[in-house]
Enzyme design. Sequence first.
Site, PDB file in Angstrom:
ATOM      1  N   GLY A 120       0.810  -1.216   0.000  1.00 57.91           N
ATOM      2  CA  GLY A 120       0.000   0.000   0.000  1.00 57.91           C
ATOM      3  C   GLY A 120       0.840   1.261   0.000  1.00 57.91           C
ATOM      4  O   GLY A 120       0.462   2.282   0.566  1.00 57.91           O
ATOM      5  N   LEU A 121       2.029   1.195  -0.636  1.00 55.88           N
ATOM      6  CA  LEU A 121       2.919   2.360  -0.700  1.00 55.88           C
ATOM      7  C   LEU A 121       3.025   2.923  -2.121  1.00 55.88           C
ATOM      8  O   LEU A 121       3.904   3.713  -2.431  1.00 55.88           O
ATOM      9  CB  LEU A 121       4.314   1.990  -0.181  1.00 55.88           C
ATOM     10  CG  LEU A 121       4.395   1.604   1.301  1.00 55.88           C
ATOM     11  CD1 LEU A 121       5.763   1.033   1.643  1.00 55.88           C
ATOM     12  CD2 LEU A 121       4.082   2.800   2.202  1.00 55.88           C
ATOM     13  N   ASP A 169      -2.622   9.252  -4.457  1.00 54.66           N
ATOM     14  CA  ASP A 169      -1.252   8.720  -4.488  1.00 54.66           C
ATOM     15  C   ASP A 169      -0.426   9.396  -5.577  1.00 54.66           C
ATOM     16  O   ASP A 169       0.739   9.725  -5.396  1.00 54.66           O
ATOM     17  CB  ASP A 169      -1.258   7.211  -4.755  1.00 54.66           C
ATOM     18  CG  ASP A 169      -2.146   6.462  -3.793  1.00 54.66           C
ATOM     19  OD1 ASP A 169      -2.625   7.098  -2.831  1.00 54.66           O
ATOM     20  OD2 ASP A 169      -2.368   5.260  -3.992  1.00 54.66           O
TER      21      ASP A 169
END
Length: 352
Positions: A120-121, A169
Amino acid sequence: MEGEGVIKHKAYARVGLLGNPSDVYYGNTISLSLANFSATVTLHPSNDLLIQPHPIHDFVRFTSLPQLVNRLNNEGYYGGVRLLMAICKVFHNYCKENSISLAEKNFTLSYDTDIPRQTGLSGSSAIVCAALNCLLDFYDVRHLIKVEVRPGLVLAAENELGIVAGLQDRVAQVYGGLVYMDFSKENMDKLGHGVYEPLDVNLLPPLHLIYAENPSDSGKVHSQVRQRWLNGEEFIVSSMKEVANLAKEGRKALEEKDYSKFAALMNRNFDLRRSMFGDAALGDLNIKMVEVARKVGAASKFTGSGGAVVVYCPHGDSQVKQLQQECDQAGFVLQPIELVPSRLNDIDLKTL
């Protein structure tokens, strides 16, 4: 840049700090780039257009059938080649549609990344973002494609591949540093993107990252939250509004350096996500990472949709030591978050 005509760009992993996942529900978020992990894309001029497979991530040679199966079970079917191809297509089409002429010349693209998978980066969008920067410089069109538009191009490339995500993101990775984002319906309808405001990274207290080196459980049950929101279910609609509001409150708390308020907002963000999505969708391993931090009195929440958590230890080093012991026991990795300053150069800033 390095070598004759060689262009190299880096994009960093990102942490959703407050307000996620309201970015896909006309909300507000605060995100930051972290220097701990990054993806690098290199472009050099060549006679043919070549997308180079990565020797590890696009592996096609195996010692045996069991090794192939093991590899697919752990890594999945996809490396980064498809991401590079997709951004080339999206970039070309955008330029064509907006009458931006591109010189007739070819290139070779290659990439490398150390962003851990399934954490989840935003490892995929980092590769795409770095590649887009290479293309902007190779074709000398950086001044013609606004910074605000670029996260949408990164997302469009991922959408080509069936990757479902929000803009948050990609904004963090295009801008770098710490960014406050407003995705109100009015902005999205009128501009086609949110309104993004870079904040001073020095407003942040020391933060840590927890992740599992071998994530096996990222939530097995498909969530119905999106559909329930579209159906206008009051609980989901009001909870998502509250999540978005956490980013607004968080910005104020950071600007006033009210870190106890900031800690409470982080915890509330996770609690709201959990109440909407349910434990089955969040996954046991992800919940355990949050609980390990909370056990020592630290504030924690997901960095994205699971795989890693961002942690704030209000009591400083002694609390970090306790957290390190708990993480070691649970088999998690704990790292201090290293911040990235803004990634925008003078040409970028003129397009804002």
